[in-house]
Design an enzyme around this catalytic site. Structure first.
Site, PDB file in Angstrom:
ATOM      1  N   CYS A   1     -27.714 128.927  22.629  1.00 55.51           N
ATOM      2  CA  CYS A   1     -28.490 127.697  22.546  1.00 55.51           C
ATOM      3  C   CYS A   1     -29.939 127.976  22.149  1.00 55.51           C
ATOM      4  O   CYS A   1     -30.688 127.050  21.855  1.00 55.51           O
ATOM      5  CB  CYS A   1     -28.436 126.942  23.881  1.00 55.51           C
ATOM      6  SG  CYS A   1     -27.942 125.214  23.656  1.00 55.51           S
TER       7      CYS A   1
ATOM      8  N   LYS B   1     -30.882 126.642  18.707  1.00 56.73           N
ATOM      9  CA  LYS B   1     -30.821 125.195  18.519  1.00 56.73           C
ATOM     10  C   LYS B   1     -32.072 124.671  17.816  1.00 56.73           C
ATOM     11  O   LYS B   1     -33.166 125.232  17.961  1.00 56.73           O
ATOM     12  CB  LYS B   1     -30.677 124.535  19.895  1.00 56.73           C
ATOM     13  CG  LYS B   1     -30.275 123.080  19.877  1.00 56.73           C
ATOM     14  CD  LYS B   1     -29.901 122.632  21.286  1.00 56.73           C
ATOM     15  CE  LYS B   1     -29.401 121.204  21.306  1.00 56.73           C
ATOM     16  NZ  LYS B   1     -28.902 120.818  22.646  1.00 56.73           N
TER      17      LYS B   1
ATOM     18  N   ASP C   1     -28.294 110.916  26.207  1.00 56.17           N
ATOM     19  CA  ASP C   1     -27.135 111.279  27.025  1.00 56.17           C
ATOM     20  C   ASP C   1     -26.362 112.432  26.401  1.00 56.17           C
ATOM     21  O   ASP C   1     -26.417 112.674  25.195  1.00 56.17           O
ATOM     22  CB  ASP C   1     -26.216 110.067  27.215  1.00 56.17           C
ATOM     23  CG  ASP C   1     -26.602 109.249  28.445  1.00 56.17           C
ATOM     24  OD1 ASP C   1     -27.210 109.832  29.357  1.00 56.17           O
ATOM     25  OD2 ASP C   1     -26.303 108.041  28.482  1.00 56.17           O
TER      26      ASP C   1
ATOM     27  N   ASP D   1     -20.453 120.695  20.167  1.00 53.31           N
ATOM     28  CA  ASP D   1     -21.414 121.783  20.383  1.00 53.31           C
ATOM     29  C   ASP D   1     -20.861 123.042  19.748  1.00 53.31           C
ATOM     30  O   ASP D   1     -19.646 123.284  19.786  1.00 53.31           O
ATOM     31  CB  ASP D   1     -21.645 122.023  21.881  1.00 53.31           C
ATOM     32  CG  ASP D   1     -23.123 122.140  22.208  1.00 53.31           C
ATOM     33  OD1 ASP D   1     -23.846 122.775  21.417  1.00 53.31           O
ATOM     34  OD2 ASP D   1     -23.547 121.602  23.234  1.00 53.31           O
TER      35      ASP D   1
ATOM     36  N   ASP E   1     -21.108 119.076  28.467  1.00 51.05           N
ATOM     37  CA  ASP E   1     -21.508 117.700  28.160  1.00 51.05           C
ATOM     38  C   ASP E   1     -20.525 116.688  28.741  1.00 51.05           C
ATOM     39  O   ASP E   1     -20.918 115.597  29.177  1.00 51.05           O
ATOM     40  CB  ASP E   1     -21.596 117.509  26.642  1.00 51.05           C
ATOM     41  CG  ASP E   1     -22.777 118.238  26.029  1.00 51.05           C
ATOM     42  OD1 ASP E   1     -23.729 118.531  26.761  1.00 51.05           O
ATOM     43  OD2 ASP E   1     -22.745 118.502  24.812  1.00 51.05           O
TER      44      ASP E   1
ATOM     45  N   GLY F   1      -8.575 121.936  14.385  1.00 54.91           N
ATOM     46  CA  GLY F   1      -9.933 122.369  14.124  1.00 54.91           C
ATOM     47  C   GLY F   1     -10.141 122.760  12.680  1.00 54.91           C
ATOM     48  O   GLY F   1      -9.371 122.392  11.780  1.00 54.91           O
ATOM     49  N   HIS F   2     -11.169 123.533  12.454  1.00 55.41           N
ATOM     50  CA  HIS F   2     -11.535 123.967  11.103  1.00 55.41           C
ATOM     51  C   HIS F   2     -12.093 125.376  11.197  1.00 55.41           C
ATOM     52  O   HIS F   2     -12.774 125.729  12.170  1.00 55.41           O
ATOM     53  CB  HIS F   2     -12.587 123.033  10.509  1.00 55.41           C
ATOM     54  CG  HIS F   2     -13.055 123.455   9.148  1.00 55.41           C
ATOM     55  ND1 HIS F   2     -12.314 123.272   8.008  1.00 55.41           N
ATOM     56  CD2 HIS F   2     -14.191 124.073   8.756  1.00 55.41           C
ATOM     57  CE1 HIS F   2     -12.968 123.756   6.967  1.00 55.41           C
ATOM     58  NE2 HIS F   2     -14.117 124.246   7.388  1.00 55.41           N
ATOM     59  N   SER F   3     -11.804 126.169  10.176  1.00 57.74           N
ATOM     60  CA  SER F   3     -12.316 127.534  10.163  1.00 57.74           C
ATOM     61  C   SER F   3     -12.834 127.876   8.779  1.00 57.74           C
ATOM     62  O   SER F   3     -12.393 127.304   7.771  1.00 57.74           O
ATOM     63  CB  SER F   3     -11.224 128.532  10.565  1.00 57.74           C
ATOM     64  OG  SER F   3     -10.154 128.494   9.630  1.00 57.74           O
TER      65      SER F   3
ATOM     66  N   ASP G   1     -26.351 118.534  31.852  1.00 56.02           N
ATOM     67  CA  ASP G   1     -26.210 119.990  31.897  1.00 56.02           C
ATOM     68  C   ASP G   1     -27.466 120.607  31.290  1.00 56.02           C
ATOM     69  O   ASP G   1     -28.029 120.099  30.321  1.00 56.02           O
ATOM     70  CB  ASP G   1     -24.939 120.469  31.202  1.00 56.02           C
ATOM     71  CG  ASP G   1     -24.879 120.131  29.725  1.00 56.02           C
ATOM     72  OD1 ASP G   1     -25.510 119.139  29.313  1.00 56.02           O
ATOM     73  OD2 ASP G   1     -24.199 120.849  28.978  1.00 56.02           O
TER      74      ASP G   1
END
Length: 717
Positions: free
Chosen positions: A400, A403, A429, A446, A469, A519-521, A604
């Site tokens: 993080c 970020k 939020d 995330d 989250d 998902g995606h890769s 969080d």
């Protein structure tokens, strides 16, 4: 960390962090083989150096002076470190098994796991005694014993040179600490029988001068926590019992199918086992062509040969033979700062020899204490305005800490149109709220830039981070989509790495009650793992906006991960501190979320730091807060690093969020971006103590850090 644009095509796995492998990692950092992914597996984040153990036992060295920091060494060499104990190798499938994680694939492997001094056949030893090897557990237990004991009685089983060194070191330590004590050295045969007459007598005299009681030809029948029982019916009182009687191989090697000699791995002159894809070095190996005793000098001198041979077999070359010397210099510590040197049957002792031994040991360890980390690329003398303000003198943080700042993100989101009436828009939020019929569904996303090259550990951290989250809203996780970026690598390595990531993250989400549904890769410069998650909630959602005056603030995890991870990237953090940080980040907050379900407000603590996320609650709830700085929990090592000037990349942006707070190391940690941080909850005053007790009982290091107040802003006491 060595990063290369060349695709990864081969896997080299080093099992154990012994002396040879430590030297290999250092050499690899200086001269990597492009295309090879290196993995080192060790039970602990550090590996003790056996040469300095007697000096530590005697009190000449501090505990951390013994340790080779494998986390720092792995960072330098570009290797991924897996903290775990190997318990089997499947040589046909080329898989290495470590408890608690998916098997680790290899193309080439090397074993350097040392030996153990455990005596499983001696009744009571496993329960009542401490083997001298592995060194880590022994060193910790001896340190605690010598500190707290008043009337000591110590017994060392094994009358060889290792046992004699330990006995004299223990006697010296107790004497220096003014502890009343007796030290016994026991052997079923003669004491120090491996030495010639003159050398043996010199050592026997040293034992006597140190006050060590020797017990030769004393066969032991059993041990209990405070007694040693002999075959002749006599008993010896001892409340610290250790074993240094010879070298015992690790039992799991018997399952591998490799050719063994008395449990040790048979190796050829090229240090290859009966399976050419597996090498073995150090004390766990048996040199079939020229057997040698178990001694660290051979492990050290095997390193250059092993390094060249690993490179050769990984790149299509030819291995070269290792030619061990016939004899070697033996330096034996005699308790105090006195040592004996012996070679070819001739021996001398004195203080100068201890200084010489200390010089050799410190020189060896300095190779790992003073790693030549690559310095950041020098910036041109003339650069565009603003460049020097962007912390270009240090690497970009992962987790993080990478970020984007809150102001930039908020500004961008505020420019977007809002036109759907089935979406609740609540500024700040943790998750968006979707209304589907009569059901409330929350959705969040995330992803994290890798903070470790271990895909399993990174998947655990990323999954728990993203789930935070959902848990912060009081929702139950439902489904997840994975977004994975892998470094450029061969199709075989892609499949291996994806298997590790998806198997691990799947377990995390399953334990949270959610499924990964797709998902995606893609491939990129480095590993990144992220998740988009939905959650369901049948009760009113917990938002930022309902904190009330006099609410008690509870935090479920300590802070400091951003600072620790920034320091680890720069080679400044201690491996043990980073390992502890990993443990904090991988702790699930699922149960904590359930215990905190009655919170008035919750979030969080992640990228914006504790102060930034608390400020979000205060802004949304139109209130203020007071923080008790003495109560704020901090991860081990974080405050020390902050005092030394270490800061995460995101620190400056976070500092601007609450500019009224004063400067100072502890205050600066309030702006430290957290990865997979804890939950921060505003709890009604009347239920706070019960809530805290329930969190602690559930295994969380939760604390009360402050209160919600009238007014606005954050103050500290």
């Amino acid at each position: 960390m060595n990063k290369s644009s060349i695709p990864l095509t081969r896997e080299l796995v080093l099992i154990g962090g012994g002396h040879t492998h430590a030297l290999i990692l250092r050499k690899w950092g200086m001269r990597p083989l492009p295309g090879t992914r290196v993995t080192v597996i060790n039970p602990d984040p550090t590996a003790p150096y056996s040469g300095m153990l007697p000096g530590f036992v005697a009190g000449h060295y501090e505990r951390d002076q013994l340790d080779i920091d494998l986390i720092k060494l792995a960072r330098f060499s570009g290797a991924r470190l897996i903290i775990g104990a190997v318990d089997d190798i499947d040589t046909k499938a080329r898989l290495i098994h470590v408890a608690g994680r998916p098997p680790i694939a290899y193309d080439i492997a090397s074993i350097d796991i040392g030996i153990t001094s455990a005596m499983p056949r001696l009744p009571g030893f496993s329960d009542a005694a401490v083997p001298a090897k592995p060194l880590g557990p022994f060193a910790a237990k001896w340190d605690a014993y010598r500190t707290h004991v008043k009337d000591a009685s110590v017994a060392v089983i094994g009358g060889g040179v290792a046992g004699a060194e330990l006995a004299m070191a223990m006697a010296h330590a107790l004497r220096v600490l003014n502890k009343e004590g007796r030290v016994h050295l026991i052997d079923r045969g003669e004491i120090l029988k491996e030495f010639q007459t003159d050398t043996r007598q010199m050592l026997l005299d040293a034992l006597e001068n140190a006050g060590v009681n020797t017990h030769a030809n004393s066969a032991i029948s059993a041990i209990d926590p405070q007694h040693i029982h002999f075959d002749d019916g006599t008993t010896l009182f001892a409340d610290f019992i250790t074993g240094a009687a010879g070298a015992m191989p690790h039992k799991w090697l018997e399952k591998t199918g490799l050719a063994l000699q008395d449990g040790f791995v048979n190796v050829s002159p090229t240090l290859q086992s009966s399976d050419p894809a597996i090498f073995a070095v150090g004390d766990c190996a048996h040199l079939t062509m020229s057997p040698r005793p178990k001694a660290g000098v051979f492990a050290v001198r095997q390193a250059p040969i092993l390094f060249e041979n690993l490179r050769a077999v990984l790149s299509g070359g030819t291995p070269i033979p290792y030619k061990p010397q016939k004899d070697y210099l033996k330096l034996v510590s005699l308790g105090g700062k006195v040592a004996m040197a012996e070679k070819l049957g001739r021996a001398r002792k004195g203080r100068l020899l201890w200084k010489w031994k200390n010089h050799i040991d410190q020189k060896f360890m300095d190779q790992f204490r003073q790693l030549p980390f690559q310095k950041p690329t020098a910036v041109a003398r003339t650069v565009t305005d603003g460049v020097r303000d962007l912390a270009i003198d240090k690497p970009l943080c992962g987790g993080c800490g990478a970020k984007v700042g809150r102001d930039a993100l908020t500004h961008a989101l505020n420019t977007l149109p809002r036109f759907r009436n089935d979406i609740d828009h609540r500024a700040g939020d943790d998750s968006a709220v979707l209304r589907i019929g009569g059901q409330q569904q929350v959705i969040t996303t995330d992803h994290l830039r890798a903070i470790t090259d271990d895909p399993v550990l990174m998947a655990q951290i990323a999954a728990n981070h993203a789930l935070g989250d959902i848990w912060a809203m009081g929702a139950a996780p439902q489904a997840a989509l994975a977004q994975i970026i892998l470094p450029h690598m061969s199709a075989t390595l892609q499949a291996r790495m994806m298997d590790e990531i998806m198997a691990t993250s799947g377990q995390v989400f399953q334990s949270a009650g959610a499924e990964i549904i797709g998902g995606h890769s893609s491939m990129g410069a480095e590993m990144t793992i992220g998740f988009s998650i939905t959650g369901l909630c049948e009760q009113p959602l917990i938002t930022l906006a309902n904190a009330r005056v006099r609410d008690v603030l509870i935090l479920t995890k300590p802070i400091g991960s951003g600072t620790l991870l920034a320091a680890e990237m720069a080679g400044l953090a201690k491996g043990a501190d980073i390992a502890a940080c990993y443990d904090v980040m991988t702790q699930s907050q699922a149960t904590a979320s359930q215990i905190l379900a009655h919170a008035n407000a919750m979030t969080d603590v992640t990228g914006f730091g504790l102060a930034g996320h608390l400020d979000n609650i205060c802004t949304a709830s139109n209130c203020g807060a007071v923080i008790n700085m003495d109560a704020v929990p901090v991860m081990q090592g974080a405050l020390e690093l902050t005092n030394s000037g270490v800061r995460s990349t995101l620190y400056r942006d976070n500092k601007h969020l609450v500019p009224e707070l004063p400067d100072g190391a502890m205050t600066d940690l309030l702006f430290d971006p957290q990865t997979a941080g804890g939950l921060l909850a505003a709890i009604p005053e009347e239920t706070a103590e019960t809530t805290l007790k329930n969190l602690i009982a559930a295994g969380y290091p939760a604390v009360i850090i402050g209160r919600i107040t009238d007014g606005s802003g954050i103050t500290m006491i």
